[in-house]
Design a protein around this motif. Structure first.
Motif, PDB file in Angstrom:
ATOM      1  N   TYR A  37      -7.756   4.959  -2.970  1.00  0.00           N
ATOM      2  CA  TYR A  37      -6.977   4.651  -4.179  1.00  0.00           C
ATOM      3  C   TYR A  37      -7.872   4.683  -5.420  1.00  0.00           C
ATOM      4  O   TYR A  37      -7.465   5.181  -6.470  1.00  0.00           O
ATOM      5  N   TRP A  41       0.827  -1.212   0.000  1.00  0.00           N
ATOM      6  CA  TRP A  41       0.000   0.000   0.000  1.00  0.00           C
ATOM      7  C   TRP A  41       0.859   1.259   0.000  1.00  0.00           C
ATOM      8  O   TRP A  41       0.506   2.256  -0.646  1.00  0.00           O
ATOM      9  N   LYS A 100      -3.800  10.514  -3.492  1.00  0.00           N
ATOM     10  CA  LYS A 100      -2.434  10.034  -3.307  1.00  0.00           C
ATOM     11  C   LYS A 100      -1.718  10.644  -2.097  1.00  0.00           C
ATOM     12  O   LYS A 100      -0.642  10.203  -1.730  1.00  0.00           O
ATOM     13  N   ASP A 102       1.720   1.881  -3.462  1.00  0.00           N
ATOM     14  CA  ASP A 102       0.592   2.453  -4.210  1.00  0.00           C
ATOM     15  C   ASP A 102       0.416   3.938  -3.934  1.00  0.00           C
ATOM     16  O   ASP A 102      -0.040   4.695  -4.793  1.00  0.00           O
ATOM     17  N   PHE A 103       0.756   4.348  -2.705  1.00  0.00           N
ATOM     18  CA  PHE A 103       0.615   5.754  -2.324  1.00  0.00           C
ATOM     19  C   PHE A 103       1.969   6.482  -2.318  1.00  0.00           C
ATOM     20  O   PHE A 103       2.188   7.405  -1.538  1.00  0.00           O
TER      21      PHE A 103
END
Length: 311
Positions: A232, A195, A237, A198-199
């Protein structure tokens, strides 16, 4: 000739070991301290594949454990290029005494180190001056002078203290989880890392999701993950994006409540008038008079009809 490595009995009384390490952590740490690749100086070469083979773990588990010991426990450093691992507090327990055999062994092993920057981290914890000087001769020219090295050591310690204070003010997602949810497993570390990727490595976003879970009394990773998935999917973000969306949502709720309030508001005088009209309609005197007249006519007609039938 057999090699021996010391593990002090105080290992089991160390607060970090007692309070912060999982059983898996303790097993891994003992392996790092005593495996056949270990050296007298605390820096040795070992591959992740070798660790996985020795411990019977997958490569994913080894990567997670290394990450945990580097970033959370801050007990080791690992050079991916040279495959060298340094146990940072090795000197505290293993380099407090020095004789000629020890110094000779130290000098021999220091020459084999490829990443000399790893030696700097170990030097901070060496209590014996003879061993410390042996280390200082094998690092960059900046650290060749012992007094300079000692001064640098103090400066670095101050910097570390500052960093620690900063981190206490702004914990990582891993630290926040352990403080509020419980101990992290290898699998959970992998998920949080995914995660974070992803961020864009933004720990604040994951921490914000964890905070919401705590506030709503949903202290489980599944609930936190659902929040992260929602953010998401909306393309959020950063913490700034999330706060902006929250403000916009609150404005919409406030606007909707205002419209409902305006629609339902009726002036008191109008409400009173409507009530009076209903009462008037029910108890209208003229209506009652007409009703009585009609009833009287019906009775008279009924009597007339009865009289004709009896004739």
């Amino acid at each position: 000739m057999a090699k021996y490595r010391q593990v002090h009995t105080t290992f089991w009384q160390d607060p970090k070991v007692l309070e912060e390490m999982t059983p898996e952590d303790k097993y891994f740490y003992l392996y790092l301290l005593t495996n056949p690749n270990t050296t007298q100086i605390g820096v040795y070469q070992i591959t992740k594949k070798q660790m996985a083979f020795d411990l019977g773990y997958s490569m994913e588990s080894i990567n997670s454990l290394l990450h945990r010991f580097i970033t959370l426990h801050k007990l080791i450093k690992y050079n991916e290029q040279t495959r060298e691992l340094a146990i940072l507090n090795w000197g505290k327990y293993n380099l407090h005494k020095a004789g000629k055999p020890v110094i000779d062994c130290v000098n021999k092993e220091l020459k084999e180190v490829k990443d000399e920057t790893l030696l700097l981290d170990i030097m901070k914890h060496i209590p014996n001056d003879s061993v410390f000087q042996a280390f200082s001769r094998h690092v960059d020219d900046t650290y060749n002078d012992t007094s300079t090295c000692r001064g640098q050591e103090k400066e670095e310690e101050k910097e570390e203290e500052k960093e620690e204070k900063k981190k206490k003010g702004s914990p990582t997602a891993f630290e926040f989880y352990e403080e509020n949810f419980g101990l992290l497993s290898s699998h959970l570390i992998q998920e949080i890392n995914a995660w974070l990727s992803d961020f864009n490595g933004n720990h604040e976003v994951v921490i914000e999701a964890l905070k919401i879970s705590v506030e709503r009394n949903k202290r489980n990773w599944g609930y936190t993950k659902a929040i992260l998935k929602d953010w998401y999917s909306k393309g959020l973000k950063s913490l700034k994006d999330i706060k902006a969306l929250e403000i916009e949502f609150k404005k919409k709720i406030s606007s909707a409540n205002t419209k409902i309030h305006r629609k339902e508001m009726v002036p008191q005088w109008l409400a009173n008038n409507k009530a009076e009209e209903k009462v008037a309609a029910i108890y209208d005197p003229s209506f009652e008079e007409e009703k009585r007249k009609l009833e009287a006519e019906l009775r008279a007609l009924d009597e007339e009809l009865r009289g004709k039938n009896y004739k």
